[in-house]
Design a protein around this motif. Sequence first.
Motif, PDB file in Angstrom:
ATOM      1  N   GLU A 129       0.828  -1.210   0.000  1.00  0.00           N
ATOM      2  CA  GLU A 129       0.000   0.000   0.000  1.00  0.00           C
ATOM      3  C   GLU A 129       0.859   1.257   0.000  1.00  0.00           C
ATOM      4  OE1 GLU A 129      -3.330   0.521  -0.195  1.00  0.00           O
ATOM      5  OE2 GLU A 129      -3.539  -1.621  -0.606  1.00  0.00           O
ATOM      6  N   ALA A 130       2.171   1.095  -0.015  1.00  0.00           N
ATOM      7  CA  ALA A 130       3.077   2.240   0.049  1.00  0.00           C
ATOM      8  C   ALA A 130       3.104   3.005  -1.270  1.00  0.00           C
ATOM      9  CB  ALA A 130       4.488   1.781   0.397  1.00  0.00           C
ATOM     10  N   VAL A 131       3.304   4.298  -1.159  1.00  0.00           N
ATOM     11  CA  VAL A 131       3.609   5.124  -2.323  1.00  0.00           C
ATOM     12  C   VAL A 131       5.084   4.892  -2.625  1.00  0.00           C
ATOM     13  CG1 VAL A 131       3.799   7.483  -3.195  1.00  0.00           C
ATOM     14  CG2 VAL A 131       1.892   6.867  -1.693  1.00  0.00           C
ATOM     15  N   TRP A 132       5.374   4.514  -3.861  1.00  0.00           N
ATOM     16  CA  TRP A 132       6.755   4.290  -4.271  1.00  0.00           C
ATOM     17  C   TRP A 132       7.298   5.601  -4.815  1.00  0.00           C
ATOM     18  CZ3 TRP A 132       6.092  -0.737  -7.621  1.00  0.00           C
ATOM     19  CH2 TRP A 132       5.781  -1.818  -6.785  1.00  0.00           C
ATOM     20  N   LEU A 133       8.477   5.998  -4.352  1.00  0.00           N
ATOM     21  CA  LEU A 133       9.087   7.261  -4.747  1.00  0.00           C
ATOM     22  C   LEU A 133      10.322   7.022  -5.600  1.00  0.00           C
ATOM     23  CD1 LEU A 133       8.896   8.803  -1.204  1.00  0.00           C
ATOM     24  CD2 LEU A 133       7.493   9.482  -3.152  1.00  0.00           C
ATOM     25  N   GLY A 134      10.418   7.755  -6.687  1.00  0.00           N
ATOM     26  CA  GLY A 134      11.574   7.655  -7.558  1.00  0.00           C
ATOM     27  C   GLY A 134      11.877   8.992  -8.195  1.00  0.00           C
ATOM     28  N   GLY A 135      12.829   8.997  -9.100  1.00  0.00           N
ATOM     29  CA  GLY A 135      13.245  10.217  -9.778  1.00  0.00           C
ATOM     30  C   GLY A 135      14.639  10.621  -9.352  1.00  0.00           C
ATOM     31  N   ALA A 186       5.366   5.281   2.580  1.00  0.00           N
ATOM     32  CA  ALA A 186       6.133   5.730   1.415  1.00  0.00           C
ATOM     33  C   ALA A 186       7.513   5.091   1.482  1.00  0.00           C
ATOM     34  CB  ALA A 186       6.248   7.249   1.405  1.00  0.00           C
ATOM     35  N   GLU A 187       7.984   4.635   0.327  1.00  0.00           N
ATOM     36  CA  GLU A 187       9.284   3.966   0.287  1.00  0.00           C
ATOM     37  C   GLU A 187       9.934   4.178  -1.075  1.00  0.00           C
ATOM     38  OE1 GLU A 187       7.784  -0.532  -0.792  1.00  0.00           O
ATOM     39  OE2 GLU A 187       7.597   0.153   1.279  1.00  0.00           O
ATOM     40  N   PRO A 188      11.265   4.072  -1.141  1.00  0.00           N
ATOM     41  CA  PRO A 188      11.941   4.200  -2.437  1.00  0.00           C
ATOM     42  C   PRO A 188      11.436   3.150  -3.421  1.00  0.00           C
ATOM     43  CG  PRO A 188      13.526   4.247  -0.642  1.00  0.00           C
ATOM     44  CD  PRO A 188      12.202   3.859  -0.047  1.00  0.00           C
ATOM     45  N   LEU A 222      14.886  21.770 -15.988  1.00  0.00           N
ATOM     46  CA  LEU A 222      16.100  22.583 -16.027  1.00  0.00           C
ATOM     47  C   LEU A 222      17.190  22.011 -15.133  1.00  0.00           C
ATOM     48  CD1 LEU A 222      14.470  26.133 -15.914  1.00  0.00           C
ATOM     49  CD2 LEU A 222      15.560  25.025 -17.892  1.00  0.00           C
ATOM     50  N   SER A 223      16.799  21.365 -14.042  1.00  0.00           N
ATOM     51  CA  SER A 223      17.769  20.771 -13.111  1.00  0.00           C
ATOM     52  C   SER A 223      18.106  19.331 -13.471  1.00  0.00           C
ATOM     53  CB  SER A 223      17.206  20.818 -11.691  1.00  0.00           C
ATOM     54  OG  SER A 223      16.078  19.967 -11.577  1.00  0.00           O
ATOM     55  N   SER A 224      17.474  18.793 -14.501  1.00  0.00           N
ATOM     56  CA  SER A 224      17.620  17.398 -14.920  1.00  0.00           C
ATOM     57  C   SER A 224      17.145  16.415 -13.857  1.00  0.00           C
ATOM     58  CB  SER A 224      19.075  17.065 -15.310  1.00  0.00           C
ATOM     59  OG  SER A 224      19.467  17.871 -16.398  1.00  0.00           O
ATOM     60  N   GLY A 225      16.221  16.848 -13.015  1.00  0.00           N
ATOM     61  CA  GLY A 225      15.709  15.963 -11.983  1.00  0.00           C
ATOM     62  C   GLY A 225      14.317  16.345 -11.542  1.00  0.00           C
ATOM     63  N   GLY A 226      13.630  15.369 -11.026  1.00  0.00           N
ATOM     64  CA  GLY A 226      12.298  15.552 -10.480  1.00  0.00           C
ATOM     65  C   GLY A 226      11.957  14.344  -9.649  1.00  0.00           C
ATOM     66  N   ALA A 227      10.705  14.255  -9.242  1.00  0.00           N
ATOM     67  CA  ALA A 227      10.241  13.130  -8.426  1.00  0.00           C
ATOM     68  C   ALA A 227       9.115  12.408  -9.142  1.00  0.00           C
ATOM     69  CB  ALA A 227       9.763  13.633  -7.061  1.00  0.00           C
TER      70      ALA A 227
END
Length: 116
Positions: free
Chosen positions: A61-67, A87-89, A106-111
């Motif tokens: 049930e966790a939100v998976w975080l990446g980016g 929430a987990e990687p 512009l930063s070449s990154g996000g979530a």
Amino acid sequence: MEALASGWSRAIGSSSPEEASLSSSSSDSSSWAISEPKAIELVGKSWTAVAVHGRQNEGSEAVWLGGRATALCRAIGASLRDAGFAAEPNERLPGLQSANICNRTLSSGGAQLELP
């Protein structure tokens, strides 16, 4: 969360580093295969972006975080946990490709958030 996990991907951009600091069985193909010109243009003018995707539950049930924006991912994860969400990687779909919509900034990154 089901309403957010509809399978649509949304990119929410901020226009500066200062603004950014204030602030499925899926495949990751929807993240990097986006060819919508207006979305690409918006994200490309933004310091960072957050992509929200739906995924199958797969027992978690966790939100998976990446980016690529690891500090942003940690901050979002901490905020979600503080609000009572798991929430987990995202080990399976880490969202690290440069062509991923959340990383075309512009930063070449996000979530990237994968919601069950």
